[in-house]
Design an enzyme around this catalytic site. Structure first.
Site, short mmCIF file in Angstrom:
data_model
loop_
_atom_site.label_atom_id
_atom_site.label_comp_id
_atom_site.label_asym_id
_atom_site.label_seq_id
_atom_site.Cartn_x
_atom_site.Cartn_y
_atom_site.Cartn_z
N TYR A 144 0.78 -1.24 0.17
CA TYR A 144 0.11 -0.05 -0.03
C TYR A 144 0.92 1.37 0.06
O TYR A 144 0.20 2.46 0.01
CB TYR A 144 -0.90 -0.13 1.34
CG TYR A 144 -1.93 -1.01 1.26
CD1 TYR A 144 -3.11 -0.98 0.48
CD2 TYR A 144 -1.79 -2.31 1.86
CE1 TYR A 144 -4.09 -1.93 0.19
CE2 TYR A 144 -2.50 -3.27 1.70
CZ TYR A 144 -3.87 -3.16 1.05
OH TYR A 144 -4.60 -4.18 0.98
N ALA A 145 2.14 1.18 0.16
CA ALA A 145 2.92 2.17 0.23
C ALA A 145 4.30 1.98 -0.46
O ALA A 145 4.83 0.63 -0.62
CB ALA A 145 3.31 2.68 1.68
N LEU A 146 5.06 3.17 -0.74
CA LEU A 146 6.52 2.94 -1.38
C LEU A 146 7.38 3.46 -0.29
O LEU A 146 7.24 4.23 0.29
CB LEU A 146 6.66 3.60 -2.50
CG LEU A 146 5.68 2.96 -3.97
CD1 LEU A 146 5.62 3.82 -5.17
CD2 LEU A 146 6.22 1.58 -4.17
N SER A 151 8.24 7.34 -3.97
CA SER A 151 6.93 7.64 -3.91
C SER A 151 6.85 8.91 -5.02
O SER A 151 7.39 10.01 -4.59
CB SER A 151 6.60 7.85 -2.84
OG SER A 151 4.90 8.34 -2.98
N HIS A 153 4.71 11.14 -4.25
CA HIS A 153 4.22 12.22 -3.49
C HIS A 153 5.49 13.03 -2.86
O HIS A 153 5.26 14.04 -2.21
CB HIS A 153 3.69 11.54 -2.27
CG HIS A 153 2.14 11.31 -2.74
ND1 HIS A 153 0.93 12.26 -2.70
CD2 HIS A 153 1.58 10.02 -2.95
CE1 HIS A 153 -0.18 11.71 -3.11
NE2 HIS A 153 0.17 10.33 -3.40
N ASP A 160 -3.57 13.30 -4.18
CA ASP A 160 -4.68 12.38 -4.04
C ASP A 160 -5.94 13.42 -3.88
O ASP A 160 -6.12 14.04 -3.12
CB ASP A 160 -4.57 11.66 -2.87
CG ASP A 160 -3.51 10.45 -3.10
OD1 ASP A 160 -3.23 10.21 -4.46
OD2 ASP A 160 -3.18 9.83 -2.03
N GLU A 203 -5.56 3.55 -9.15
CA GLU A 203 -6.19 4.63 -8.02
C GLU A 203 -6.59 5.53 -8.59
O GLU A 203 -5.94 6.31 -9.31
CB GLU A 203 -4.57 4.86 -7.52
CG GLU A 203 -4.04 3.89 -6.73
CD GLU A 203 -2.93 4.63 -5.72
OE1 GLU A 203 -2.40 5.74 -5.95
OE2 GLU A 203 -2.26 3.81 -5.08
N HIS A 206 -5.43 9.24 -7.62
CA HIS A 206 -4.23 9.73 -7.53
C HIS A 206 -3.78 10.44 -9.04
O HIS A 206 -3.77 10.04 -10.26
CB HIS A 206 -3.05 8.61 -7.44
CG HIS A 206 -1.65 9.03 -7.64
ND1 HIS A 206 -0.92 9.22 -6.19
CD2 HIS A 206 -0.78 9.58 -8.58
CE1 HIS A 206 0.42 9.45 -6.64
NE2 HIS A 206 0.41 9.88 -7.82
#
Length: 285
Positions: A144-146, A151, A153, A160, A203, A206
């Protein structure tokens, strides 16, 4: 004068045997996309350093390519402290940050949606520094995350986007963005059916700022950022006309610690790295 210049450019393009794709959608402006780079006498060759490869709007940041510190936007601002930037939409958390220039483009997009009666936008996440991303990765895990610097972000150009009325996949806000975000320089970064290319699950919330004309090309030809960068390497360049504005986009490989690129004399151009092997020069004709 402009008609003469356009005719001259057209002759040059035809002389290079460029194949043209005309794309027209109902309710959208006509867009012309051509494969090939433009060569003119009114230009010069300049050298750009390897550092440029790690800066710009087109950086590919994922599991394979980590963001370099110089790629983080320098104009990161706290949205809750800039009421002039958050007109017409809400923020889920007062700590949310974003590139100021990207926030302005997002505001313009929100205004455009409002004219179509779509006006329930919410930003739920924006820029994250390395510490925040690292904590998210530890809390959520790899599914669910990097990790930090892997990322989007961490760039400051991704956000998002939510709706206050429904899930984005079902909300009018999500439907409107899928159709119109490209007009404002944004792309749906992780679309459905492209998971094997992006390495990220679908997503619908995103979105990533890449700017024009890149967003137009990616939208019209159904390309992810990965596919777009590969296409530029394959064709060496793309020419596109959007709203009567012509752009020439050309890829140049990094050779050692520098790349030699062609830019117009006195004309407008932008240089962005791809974050792994070259730079892309975008010229406004």
């Amino acid at each position: 004068m402009r008609k003469w210049v356009f005719a001259f450019i057209l002759v040059i393009l035809l002389s290079y045997g460029i194949s043209q794709l005309n794309v027209k959608s109902v309710g959208e402006d006509k867009v012309h996309i051509e494969n090939g780079s433009l060569q003119t006498k009114d230009s010069q060759m300049i050298t750009v350093s390897k550092e440029q490869m790690y800066q710009g709007d087109l950086l590919l940041v994922n599991n394979d390519y980590a963001l370099h510190p110089e790629g983080i936007r320098s104009d990161i601002v706290s949205l809750s402290k800039r009421q002039d930037l958050i007109q017409g939409y809400g923020v889920l958390d007062p700590s949310i940050q974003l590139s100021q220039s990207v926030a302005k483009s997002f505001g313009e997009m929100v205004e455009g949606a409002k004219k179509d009666g779509v006006e329930h936008f919410l930003i739920s996440s924006g820029y994250r520094d390395a510490d925040k991303q690292d904590q998210l990765y530890r809390d959520m895990g790899h599914d669910y995350a990097l990790p930090a610097y892997h990322s989007e972000h961490n760039l400051g150009v991704s956000l998002d986007i939510g709706s206050t009325t429904a899930k984005m996949e079902e909300a009018e806000e999500g439907k409107w963005l899928k159709k119109h975000a490209w007009e404002y320089g944004f792309i749906l970064r992780y679309p459905k059916g492209k998971e094997d290319i992006t390495g990220i699950q679908y997503e619908p919330w995103h979105f990533r700022y890449v700017g024009q004309p890149h967003s137009a090309i990616m939208y019209k030809q159904d390309l992810t950022l990965e596919q777009y960068l590969d296409k530029l390497k394959e064709t060496k360049g793309i020419s596109i006309t959007v709203d009567d504005q012509k752009y020439i986009v050309t890829y140049y490989p990094m050779v050692g610690d520098s790349a030699t690129v062609q830019v117009p004399n006195g004309g407008q151009y932008d240089i962005s790295g791809n974050n792994y092997d070259g730079v892309i020069v975008t010229v406004s004709v």
